[in-house]
Motif scaffolding. Sequence first.
Motif, PDB file in Angstrom:
ATOM      1  N   PRO A   1       0.789  -1.229   0.000  1.00  0.00           N
ATOM      2  CA  PRO A   1       0.000   0.000   0.000  1.00  0.00           C
ATOM      3  C   PRO A   1       0.825   1.286   0.000  1.00  0.00           C
ATOM      4  O   PRO A   1       0.277   2.356  -0.123  1.00  0.00           O
ATOM      5  N   ASN A   2       2.137   1.192   0.099  1.00  0.00           N
ATOM      6  CA  ASN A   2       2.971   2.384   0.149  1.00  0.00           C
ATOM      7  C   ASN A   2       2.965   3.088  -1.208  1.00  0.00           C
ATOM      8  O   ASN A   2       3.522   2.588  -2.190  1.00  0.00           O
ATOM      9  N   PHE A   3       2.370   4.258  -1.268  1.00  0.00           N
ATOM     10  CA  PHE A   3       2.216   5.008  -2.515  1.00  0.00           C
ATOM     11  C   PHE A   3       3.563   5.305  -3.156  1.00  0.00           C
ATOM     12  O   PHE A   3       3.739   5.137  -4.360  1.00  0.00           O
ATOM     13  N   TRP A   4       4.537   5.757  -2.390  1.00  0.00           N
ATOM     14  CA  TRP A   4       5.830   6.151  -2.954  1.00  0.00           C
ATOM     15  C   TRP A   4       6.604   4.947  -3.464  1.00  0.00           C
ATOM     16  O   TRP A   4       7.270   5.021  -4.495  1.00  0.00           O
ATOM     17  N   SER A   5       6.511   3.831  -2.775  1.00  0.00           N
ATOM     18  CA  SER A   5       7.153   2.607  -3.242  1.00  0.00           C
ATOM     19  C   SER A   5       6.551   2.172  -4.582  1.00  0.00           C
ATOM     20  O   SER A   5       7.270   1.842  -5.518  1.00  0.00           O
ATOM     21  N   GLN A   6       5.235   2.194  -4.667  1.00  0.00           N
ATOM     22  CA  GLN A   6       4.560   1.803  -5.906  1.00  0.00           C
ATOM     23  C   GLN A   6       4.856   2.778  -7.043  1.00  0.00           C
ATOM     24  O   GLN A   6       4.983   2.382  -8.200  1.00  0.00           O
ATOM     25  N   THR A   7       4.978   4.052  -6.714  1.00  0.00           N
ATOM     26  CA  THR A   7       5.328   5.050  -7.728  1.00  0.00           C
ATOM     27  C   THR A   7       6.734   4.803  -8.253  1.00  0.00           C
ATOM     28  O   THR A   7       6.979   4.869  -9.464  1.00  0.00           O
ATOM     29  N   ALA A   8       7.662   4.470  -7.364  1.00  0.00           N
ATOM     30  CA  ALA A   8       9.040   4.170  -7.782  1.00  0.00           C
ATOM     31  C   ALA A   8       9.062   2.937  -8.678  1.00  0.00           C
ATOM     32  O   ALA A   8       9.783   2.909  -9.683  1.00  0.00           O
ATOM     33  N   TRP A   9       8.270   1.900  -8.346  1.00  0.00           N
ATOM     34  CA  TRP A   9       8.193   0.706  -9.192  1.00  0.00           C
ATOM     35  C   TRP A   9       7.709   1.075 -10.591  1.00  0.00           C
ATOM     36  O   TRP A   9       8.250   0.607 -11.580  1.00  0.00           O
ATOM     37  N   ALA A  10       6.683   1.907 -10.646  1.00  0.00           N
ATOM     38  CA  ALA A  10       6.114   2.293 -11.946  1.00  0.00           C
ATOM     39  C   ALA A  10       7.131   3.079 -12.767  1.00  0.00           C
ATOM     40  O   ALA A  10       7.254   2.858 -13.981  1.00  0.00           O
ATOM     41  N   ILE A  11       7.858   3.970 -12.126  1.00  0.00           N
ATOM     42  CA  ILE A  11       8.871   4.756 -12.849  1.00  0.00           C
ATOM     43  C   ILE A  11       9.988   3.842 -13.346  1.00  0.00           C
ATOM     44  O   ILE A  11      10.408   3.943 -14.507  1.00  0.00           O
ATOM     45  N   LEU A  12      10.465   2.945 -12.491  1.00  0.00           N
ATOM     46  CA  LEU A  12      11.501   1.999 -12.907  1.00  0.00           C
ATOM     47  C   LEU A  12      11.015   1.147 -14.067  1.00  0.00           C
ATOM     48  O   LEU A  12      11.730   0.952 -15.061  1.00  0.00           O
ATOM     49  N   ARG A  13       9.800   0.650 -13.966  1.00  0.00           N
ATOM     50  CA  ARG A  13       9.229  -0.181 -15.026  1.00  0.00           C
ATOM     51  C   ARG A  13       9.153   0.581 -16.341  1.00  0.00           C
ATOM     52  O   ARG A  13       9.532   0.073 -17.401  1.00  0.00           O
ATOM     53  N   LEU A  14       8.708   1.813 -16.276  1.00  0.00           N
ATOM     54  CA  LEU A  14       8.581   2.639 -17.476  1.00  0.00           C
ATOM     55  C   LEU A  14       9.946   2.929 -18.101  1.00  0.00           C
ATOM     56  O   LEU A  14      10.138   2.757 -19.311  1.00  0.00           O
ATOM     57  N   VAL A  15      10.901   3.343 -17.289  1.00  0.00           N
ATOM     58  CA  VAL A  15      12.231   3.687 -17.809  1.00  0.00           C
ATOM     59  C   VAL A  15      12.918   2.463 -18.397  1.00  0.00           C
ATOM     60  O   VAL A  15      13.441   2.505 -19.517  1.00  0.00           O
ATOM     61  N   ILE A  16      12.920   1.366 -17.653  1.00  0.00           N
ATOM     62  CA  ILE A  16      13.581   0.137 -18.113  1.00  0.00           C
ATOM     63  C   ILE A  16      12.938  -0.349 -19.407  1.00  0.00           C
ATOM     64  O   ILE A  16      13.627  -0.757 -20.343  1.00  0.00           O
ATOM     65  N   GLY A  17      11.618  -0.315 -19.470  1.00  0.00           N
ATOM     66  CA  GLY A  17      10.920  -0.779 -20.665  1.00  0.00           C
ATOM     67  C   GLY A  17      11.192   0.085 -21.880  1.00  0.00           C
ATOM     68  O   GLY A  17      11.489  -0.423 -22.965  1.00  0.00           O
ATOM     69  N   VAL A  18      11.117   1.386 -21.705  1.00  0.00           N
ATOM     70  CA  VAL A  18      11.337   2.294 -22.835  1.00  0.00           C
ATOM     71  C   VAL A  18      12.784   2.212 -23.324  1.00  0.00           C
ATOM     72  O   VAL A  18      13.048   2.190 -24.532  1.00  0.00           O
ATOM     73  N   MET A  19      13.730   2.134 -22.406  1.00  0.00           N
ATOM     74  CA  MET A  19      15.139   2.085 -22.796  1.00  0.00           C
ATOM     75  C   MET A  19      15.488   0.785 -23.527  1.00  0.00           C
ATOM     76  O   MET A  19      16.378   0.781 -24.371  1.00  0.00           O
ATOM     77  N   MET A  20      14.806  -0.287 -23.222  1.00  0.00           N
ATOM     78  CA  MET A  20      15.116  -1.577 -23.842  1.00  0.00           C
ATOM     79  C   MET A  20      14.634  -1.654 -25.287  1.00  0.00           C
ATOM     80  O   MET A  20      15.190  -2.403 -26.091  1.00  0.00           O
ATOM     81  N   ILE A  21      13.642  -0.880 -25.652  1.00  0.00           N
ATOM     82  CA  ILE A  21      13.070  -0.961 -27.002  1.00  0.00           C
ATOM     83  C   ILE A  21      14.124  -0.722 -28.072  1.00  0.00           C
ATOM     84  O   ILE A  21      14.158  -1.424 -29.084  1.00  0.00           O
ATOM     85  N   HIS A  22      15.017   0.216 -27.857  1.00  0.00           N
ATOM     86  CA  HIS A  22      15.999   0.529 -28.906  1.00  0.00           C
ATOM     87  C   HIS A  22      16.937  -0.640 -29.169  1.00  0.00           C
ATOM     88  O   HIS A  22      17.460  -0.788 -30.277  1.00  0.00           O
ATOM     89  N   ASN A  23      17.151  -1.513 -28.179  1.00  0.00           N
ATOM     90  CA  ASN A  23      18.006  -2.684 -28.406  1.00  0.00           C
ATOM     91  C   ASN A  23      17.379  -3.612 -29.443  1.00  0.00           C
ATOM     92  O   ASN A  23      18.090  -4.157 -30.301  1.00  0.00           O
ATOM     93  N   GLY A  24      16.089  -3.793 -29.369  1.00  0.00           N
ATOM     94  CA  GLY A  24      15.402  -4.611 -30.364  1.00  0.00           C
ATOM     95  C   GLY A  24      15.447  -3.978 -31.751  1.00  0.00           C
ATOM     96  O   GLY A  24      15.653  -4.662 -32.753  1.00  0.00           O
ATOM     97  N   LEU A  25      15.281  -2.658 -31.793  1.00  0.00           N
ATOM     98  CA  LEU A  25      15.358  -1.956 -33.082  1.00  0.00           C
ATOM     99  C   LEU A  25      16.754  -2.059 -33.680  1.00  0.00           C
ATOM    100  O   LEU A  25      16.901  -2.238 -34.898  1.00  0.00           O
ATOM    101  N   ASP A  26      17.785  -1.947 -32.840  1.00  0.00           N
ATOM    102  CA  ASP A  26      19.166  -2.087 -33.322  1.00  0.00           C
ATOM    103  C   ASP A  26      19.412  -3.469 -33.918  1.00  0.00           C
ATOM    104  O   ASP A  26      20.073  -3.591 -34.945  1.00  0.00           O
ATOM    105  N   LYS A  27      18.889  -4.490 -33.288  1.00  0.00           N
ATOM    106  CA  LYS A  27      19.066  -5.852 -33.793  1.00  0.00           C
ATOM    107  C   LYS A  27      18.396  -6.004 -35.156  1.00  0.00           C
ATOM    108  O   LYS A  27      18.966  -6.589 -36.075  1.00  0.00           O
TER     109      LYS A  27
END
Length: 180
Positions: free
Chosen positions: A17-43
């Motif tokens: 239920p910790n709002f800030w913990s969940q917000t950090a998870w969402a930000i990490l998920r978003l950043v990691i996911g968006v940054m990984m896309i270019h690796n697939g495009l490069d391949k």
Amino acid sequence: MLIKSLSHFVLKPNVQPNFWSQTAWAILRLVIGVMMIHNGLDKLSNIESFAQAYVAYLGLPFPIFLSYVAAYTELIGAPLVAIGLLTRPAALGLFFTMLVAMYHHISVAGLSLAYLELSAIYAAAFFFFLINGAGLFSFDALLVNWLDSSALSAQAKKVMLLEKIYNASETKKQETTKVS
């Protein structure tokens, strides 16, 4: 019942239920996911070159096919992780892709942190989401809530009925105590 159990296992995130913990998870998920896309495009930009330099170098069979698998795992899995939809299956594919990348880096340069750094960070992040799910602010959480809405309302009705019965018995005890 099996499908519902399987969907809960795959979709249900670890929701603290910790709002800030969940917000950090969402930000990490978003950043990691968006940054990984270019690796697939490069391949995909030069799949034959990637297949020779990375997959065939490791001695894996079907280098072109496995290169496409890696590229599409990154192109499909990374956005899914970013938005938190089917996060565990997507993170599983991306985690294994990063393990192969780490193996390649070790086979080329040994245990050089400069080569391992990025793929190890990605692997650790995808492993985190594989274990914990997407978190509260995700489409997985919305889907689980939607799937559970009928079950939750039935369970809530049972709890309310039990509460009524309990309150009625307490009222009856009080009335009996007053009469005596």
